[in-house]
Design an enzyme around this catalytic site. Structure first.
Site, mmCIF file in Angstrom:
data_model
loop_
_atom_site.group_PDB
_atom_site.id
_atom_site.type_symbol
_atom_site.label_atom_id
_atom_site.label_comp_id
_atom_site.label_asym_id
_atom_site.label_seq_id
_atom_site.Cartn_x
_atom_site.Cartn_y
_atom_site.Cartn_z
ATOM 1 N N GLU A 139 37.134 29.090 9.670
ATOM 2 C CA GLU A 139 36.977 30.087 8.576
ATOM 3 C C GLU A 139 36.034 29.340 7.414
ATOM 4 O O GLU A 139 35.873 29.933 6.314
ATOM 5 C CB GLU A 139 38.328 30.628 8.096
ATOM 6 C CG GLU A 139 38.703 31.518 8.987
ATOM 7 C CD GLU A 139 37.997 32.566 9.564
ATOM 8 O OE1 GLU A 139 37.642 33.490 8.851
ATOM 9 O OE2 GLU A 139 37.905 32.758 10.875
ATOM 10 N N PRO B 106 28.160 32.343 5.585
ATOM 11 C CA PRO B 106 27.627 33.582 5.605
ATOM 12 C C PRO B 106 27.780 34.405 3.955
ATOM 13 O O PRO B 106 27.158 35.478 3.659
ATOM 14 C CB PRO B 106 28.484 34.500 6.691
ATOM 15 C CG PRO B 106 29.666 33.722 6.973
ATOM 16 C CD PRO B 106 29.100 32.184 6.743
ATOM 17 N N ARG C 20 8.760 22.126 8.783
ATOM 18 C CA ARG C 20 7.317 22.462 9.048
ATOM 19 C C ARG C 20 6.568 22.491 7.764
ATOM 20 O O ARG C 20 5.375 22.542 7.784
ATOM 21 C CB ARG C 20 7.229 23.911 9.931
ATOM 22 C CG ARG C 20 7.477 24.835 9.192
ATOM 23 C CD ARG C 20 7.721 26.291 9.992
ATOM 24 N NE ARG C 20 6.322 26.829 10.299
ATOM 25 C CZ ARG C 20 5.630 27.647 9.225
ATOM 26 N NH1 ARG C 20 6.224 27.872 8.320
ATOM 27 N NH2 ARG C 20 4.488 28.075 9.676
ATOM 28 N N ASP D 155 1.575 32.293 5.850
ATOM 29 C CA ASP D 155 2.764 32.572 6.438
ATOM 30 C C ASP D 155 3.180 34.166 5.968
ATOM 31 O O ASP D 155 3.180 34.261 4.702
ATOM 32 C CB ASP D 155 4.039 31.791 6.048
ATOM 33 C CG ASP D 155 3.902 30.461 6.991
ATOM 34 O OD1 ASP D 155 3.342 30.492 8.054
ATOM 35 O OD2 ASP D 155 4.515 29.500 6.667
HETATM 36 N N1 ADE Z 1 27.802 30.484 9.332
HETATM 37 C C1 ADE Z 1 28.275 31.288 10.035
HETATM 38 N N2 ADE Z 1 27.527 32.318 9.830
HETATM 39 C C2 ADE Z 1 26.214 31.843 9.178
HETATM 40 C C3 ADE Z 1 25.396 32.442 8.528
HETATM 41 N N3 ADE Z 1 25.047 33.608 8.688
HETATM 42 N N4 ADE Z 1 24.431 31.712 7.742
HETATM 43 C C4 ADE Z 1 24.983 30.265 7.417
HETATM 44 N N5 ADE Z 1 26.019 30.023 8.052
HETATM 45 C C5 ADE Z 1 26.751 30.575 8.654
#
Ligand code: ADE
Length: 262
Positions: A116, A89, A158, A173
């Protein structure tokens, strides 16, 4: 294209056997190699995590097993090197543009983490030798990177030549570069022409290609204004004609004189 995935849940990737991606694999367009990270541990518990230095909640993935696993994958083809994608994230956003960039690579290695995340020295080690991208699929936190890999492999797969039945499908797209760049695709309809009292917009039955293209663009502008207004401010004014600008003004998004098209 070759795709390697190292994970403590290789079974998570069963969906890659289905549908479009499954067919691409059967046809030899896409080669997927799944690896169990725990196969590179050396203790009876097959441990892949430990407590974080500096304290704090959760666990961090140990560098040792990841290093051996990545080395093992790299050894599959010492003459070449994969682009390494680390889902997190905290990464750079995964976009259609990035999907297109990855679709042009011959070899990708995904390293989805649990807990984590992975000890940062793993990214430092391989970042010095390979292209290593930390990538996020959106502003939310998943329980692990596996689903993010599924999302990325589907978006990339794809785009590989020969995967989509109609090569033009990817051209229209939402987010694809071109005249509709940064616009969401509008609504679509199929037969019957009337369903539960709802009619297909007459213009789509007209056979008039010019009117249909204009209607589709209007609907794309309307939907973008409603669902993703921030994308409208990123539109290239040089790509907006008089009709676009009139509609955008009606929708409450006037194109200022400064970025006015000629
Ligand atoms: N791992 C946990 N959350 C994630 C996300 N939003 N994007 C990529 N990998 C992740």
């Amino acid at each position: 294209m070759r795709v390697d995935v190292i994970s403590i849940f290789p079974e998570y990737f069963a969906p890659l056997e289905v549908s479009l991606i499954g067919k691409a694999r059967e046809r030899g367009i896409l080669e997927v190699h799944l690896h169990q990270l725990r196969d590179w541990t050396h203790d009876v518990h097959r441990t892949v995590d430990d407590t974080p230095y500096g304290g704090g909640p959760g666990m961090v993935m140990k560098p040792g097993p990841w290093g051996e696993a990545v080395d093992g994958v790299l050894a599959a083809d010492p003459a070449s090197a994969p682009r390494v994608i680390v889902p997190t994230p905290s990464g750079t956003p995964f976009t259609q543009k990035l999907a297109m960039e990855y679709a042009a690579e011959p070899w990708l290695l995904f390293t989805p983490a649990r807990y984590e995340g992975i000890d940062s020295r793993v990214m430092a080690e391989y970042g010095a030798r390979l292209r290593v991208d930390e990538v996020s699929i959106g502003d939310y936190v998943l329980a692990g990177g596996e689903v993010a890999v599924l999302v990325m492999v589907e978006a990339i797969g794809r785009l590989l030549p020969g995967v989509l039945g109609n090569a033009c499908s990817a051209v229209d797209d939402s987010f694809a570069p071109g005249s509709m760049e940064n616009l969401l695709e509008g609504p679509v309809y199929t037969k019957p022409p009337e369903w539960r009292g709802h009619e297909v917009p007459e213009v789509l039955l007209s056979g008039h290609h010019g009117r249909i293209a204009r209607w589709r663009r209007d609907e794309a502008l309307r939907r973008t204004a409603k669902n993703r207004p921030e994308l409208l401010t990123a539109l290239d004014p040089a790509r907006l004609d008089k009709h676009d600008r009139r509609l955008l003004e009606e929708l409450g998004f006037p194109v200022s004189g400064e970025n006015m098209a000629h």
